[in-house]
Design an enzyme around this catalytic site. Sequence first.
Site, PDB file in Angstrom:
ATOM      1  N   ALA A 196       0.790  -1.228   0.000  1.00  0.00           N
ATOM      2  CA  ALA A 196       0.000   0.000   0.000  1.00  0.00           C
ATOM      3  C   ALA A 196       0.823   1.280   0.000  1.00  0.00           C
ATOM      4  CB  ALA A 196      -0.936   0.016   1.211  1.00  0.00           C
ATOM      5  N   VAL A 199       4.785 -10.484   2.164  1.00  0.00           N
ATOM      6  CA  VAL A 199       3.594 -11.323   2.041  1.00  0.00           C
ATOM      7  C   VAL A 199       3.896 -12.683   1.429  1.00  0.00           C
ATOM      8  CG1 VAL A 199       2.022  -9.357   1.973  1.00  0.00           C
ATOM      9  CG2 VAL A 199       2.930 -10.284  -0.176  1.00  0.00           C
ATOM     10  N   SER A 219      -5.212  -8.319 -13.144  1.00  0.00           N
ATOM     11  CA  SER A 219      -4.810  -7.513 -14.295  1.00  0.00           C
ATOM     12  C   SER A 219      -5.603  -7.985 -15.505  1.00  0.00           C
ATOM     13  CB  SER A 219      -3.320  -7.669 -14.578  1.00  0.00           C
ATOM     14  OG  SER A 219      -2.975  -7.151 -15.858  1.00  0.00           O
ATOM     15  N   TYR A 245       3.722 -13.004 -15.925  1.00  0.00           N
ATOM     16  CA  TYR A 245       2.849 -12.071 -15.215  1.00  0.00           C
ATOM     17  C   TYR A 245       1.380 -12.394 -15.507  1.00  0.00           C
ATOM     18  CZ  TYR A 245       0.667  -7.651 -13.797  1.00  0.00           C
ATOM     19  OH  TYR A 245      -0.122  -6.703 -13.207  1.00  0.00           O
ATOM     20  N   ALA A 253       0.106 -15.238 -16.360  1.00  0.00           N
ATOM     21  CA  ALA A 253      -0.239 -16.497 -15.693  1.00  0.00           C
ATOM     22  C   ALA A 253      -0.473 -16.291 -14.203  1.00  0.00           C
ATOM     23  CB  ALA A 253       0.864 -17.529 -15.916  1.00  0.00           C
TER      24      ALA A 253
END
Length: 239
Positions: A10, A56, A134, A147, A149
């Site tokens: 963020a 993460v 996306s 990307y 995939a």
Amino acid sequence: MIKTVLITGASRGIGAAAAKLFAANGYTVIINYLNSVEKALELAEETGGYAIKADVSDIVQTENMINEIIEKFGKIDVLVNNAGISVTGVFDMVPPGDVKKLFDINVFGTLNCTRSVLPHMIRRKYGKIINVASMWGETGASCEVHYSASKAAVIGFTKALAKETGPSGINVNCVSPGLIMTDMNSCYSADELDGIIEEIPLGRSGSPFDVAETILFLASEKSSFITGQTIGVNGGMIV
């Protein structure tokens, strides 16, 4: 009652725009970051939120982050899985290490955060999970095979989890941005960007706030009967 939102990745781009928009709408905002500590702290001060560092892609760090948030704020009403990176290049020329990092963040980062938050949401019979994919995850892009995939995996995850957690009162949806002017598009030249914009029916690129507005809608009660959906924010480029 004030709701709490955790937004991963963020500190900039879509995540930062979402943090500002949620704060402006009365949410307590938790700003996850990994490297951009100064930007995260500045954003936390601006929004009255709370910045917390965690990778993460690391399940242990993710669980520790969620436990700290629950201990401090008591709940997480909304999870926005926004953290992500891109990799470009001809498929068989992209180094395997780069591919692994991409999937670790884009896919496993989303799975890790959701896995850690979900028991708390199930216990309360309430939660909103919004994943950021996306348009390339919907249609695929040359020289962005990995990307594409990874984002396709996020879309599939969204659909399946929505079916699994719906009976527990949890909405799971996906936002699928098109050409949004963030740092992630620095790989494109000005001519390449102009070429993409020519293919967009609305004739312009999007801003991070275009995506953030959709995320906020999916987090609100206005979307209470929407789950398992992928909403394109792409100016009509993918229809």
